[in-house]
Structures are given as C-alpha cells and as structure tokens.
Design an enzyme around this catalytic site. Sequence first.
Site, mmCIF file in Angstrom:
data_model
loop_
_atom_site.group_PDB
_atom_site.id
_atom_site.type_symbol
_atom_site.label_atom_id
_atom_site.label_comp_id
_atom_site.label_asym_id
_atom_site.label_seq_id
_atom_site.Cartn_x
_atom_site.Cartn_y
_atom_site.Cartn_z
ATOM 1 N N ASP A 167 0.873 -1.029 0.078
ATOM 2 C CA ASP A 167 -0.393 -0.019 -0.383
ATOM 3 C C ASP A 167 0.741 1.184 -0.255
ATOM 4 O OD1 ASP A 167 -2.278 0.890 -0.151
ATOM 5 O OD2 ASP A 167 -2.423 1.713 2.475
ATOM 6 N N ASP B 87 3.373 2.389 8.365
ATOM 7 C CA ASP B 87 2.125 1.136 7.946
ATOM 8 C C ASP B 87 2.718 0.400 6.821
ATOM 9 O OD1 ASP B 87 0.600 3.575 9.332
ATOM 10 O OD2 ASP B 87 -0.483 4.472 7.285
#
Length: 325
Positions: free
Chosen positions: A237, A254
């Site tokens: 991502d 993340d």
Amino acid sequence: MNEEFVLLEPDDQPGDEWEQLDVSDTEADRIARKQDREFDEFRKRIKNTEQFKLQESVFDDATLAAVYKLVQDGYVDAFGGPVSTGKEASVFEALGGQAGERPEPGSEAAGGGPEGVHSEREVAVKVYRINSSNFRQMRDYLEGDPRFDGIASDKKAVVLAWTRKEFANLERARKAGVRVPEPIAVQRNVLVMELVGHAEDRARRLNEVDVENPETAYEVVREYMRRLYRAGLIHGDLSEYNMIIHDGELVIIDMGQAVTVHHPNAGEFLDRDCENVATFFTREGIDVDPDDLRAYVTEPESDPAGEPEGKLGGEPDADPSGESE
C-alpha cells in the site's frame, strides 16, 4: 423396572471441617488484590482523562488490559494524547520505560534500558480497533501469507494477527536497512514503536510537504522498495500517504499490510506500489515509468563474483506473483 437405591455409609463421623481449612491471606492473594486495584485505577485514569474521552471505542476492557500489561512490563511509563486517529487504529504518544521493569523516577535504572529504549524516550502506541477494523481487507492480506497459515476467520483473531504481522514486518524491514519506525513491543491489538517526530511537531507525510529534491527522494524510495523485496517483503500500500519526512529522513510507515513475495497477490500489490510511486514523483516533475521501477525493485541480487543469485532471502527461486507456468 424396579431399582434399589442404597445410601453409602460415611467413613467418619461429621465434625468441624472448617477447623482444618487455612483461610488466611497468602502473599499471592495480597498481590492479586493489589494488581486488581491498580488495574481498576488505571482503567478509570484512562477513561476519565479528557484527551481520551473521544477514544472510548478504542479502549475496551481487553485493550486496556493489553496496555496495562505493557505499562507493567516497562514498555510504557506515561500516556500522552492522540497523534493520529483513523477508522482502524489510533496512535498515541507515550513515554517509553525500561523494558522488563518500571524504574523509579530519578533512580539509576531510569537513566536507560535495553538498546533503544529509555524511560524518557517518546514512543508511539498504536491501538487497532477490533470492532471497527476492515476485517475483510485484513483477511485478504493475511490469507496466503505463509507466516499466518491457518488464521481463523474470527474477526478478533484476524486483528490480533494483523498487529503481530506489523511488528514482524517492521523488524524485517529494519534488518534489511529500510528506515521504518523501530518496533518495541506488541501485546494483543496494541503495538509500541518509535515515535518519529513529536506530537507537537509530528512528521509530515510526503503529500503534505514540498519535496525540495524529488530526484533524491525518489532514489531513496526505490532503494527501500528494492531492499524490502530482497528481504522477501512487498509493502502492498505504498504511496505518498505512507511515507513521512522528518529531520531530512524519509521513513516508510504502515507496514501492517506488507506481504511476503510468496503471497498469491504479491505481483498485483507490487504493481500497485510501483504505479503509486511513479504517479506521485511524475507529478513532482520526474519522468518515472512504473515498469522501469518494478524492474529495478525485482532485479536479482548479484553474488560477489558478479553473477545474479536468483534467490530471495535464502528461499528457492520463486515468481513473486505466486503464478507458475
């Protein structure tokens, strides 16, 4: 049908059995009651603190117990306010303690701890919401990851596995030479890691800043992508929203959704990462082709003799997309 029921005769005459029982307090009883009182006080302190009033959906009893365990183990000494709040997780600033014990303020032990962990060091505490996390999306990233074979379809189990997965991904990325927040501890759905920047002066995402030298920034990003890939990971991502800048450092964040190169959708995730990165830096004035970036990231590592090894992290040759001819 006739049955006979016979009463058994007692071996001994009844007496005052209570005289034989020791009901006095033991040290274990006193410790248990003290821990219960401390946990109740901790729960009230968290839920009554002004800055946490809007976060009650985050701090259910199970999460409070996990945070309390991290406090007792010395990974967290004091909680601060929220740094960021999302649908699936909230990040809070905190003071990190000396792992394994809680040093008394001003004591010699309070001056330091295990490598990288000091009592006055600011840390980030990331709390995943079990009830509101995107269960289906998380499961898609977990299924096919050999590290999490057999993960149950239970929502709580998936969120807890996701938290452990982010901790493991951060550890692997750091060992590969990728600048990510240092992972410190994990307990259930709570992750303690390095706080990059400060709560009052938080690190900015790449999309929030004017990139002064986009060429250099791009070279750093593609090198980190290559190092991740050679360590057997794909971010999954990656974009300008998952990279931050602080004190001249570019940090990738993340890492919860990062998958191994053997994940069945690894090729698709890598293509998306390359497309996102190419799109952002093209807007910054650099001509970046996503196919060229992919080729750079997946280029086989050469051995000292200059011949490509053709292996990834000691694993047999494998198509990162998971497909076979």
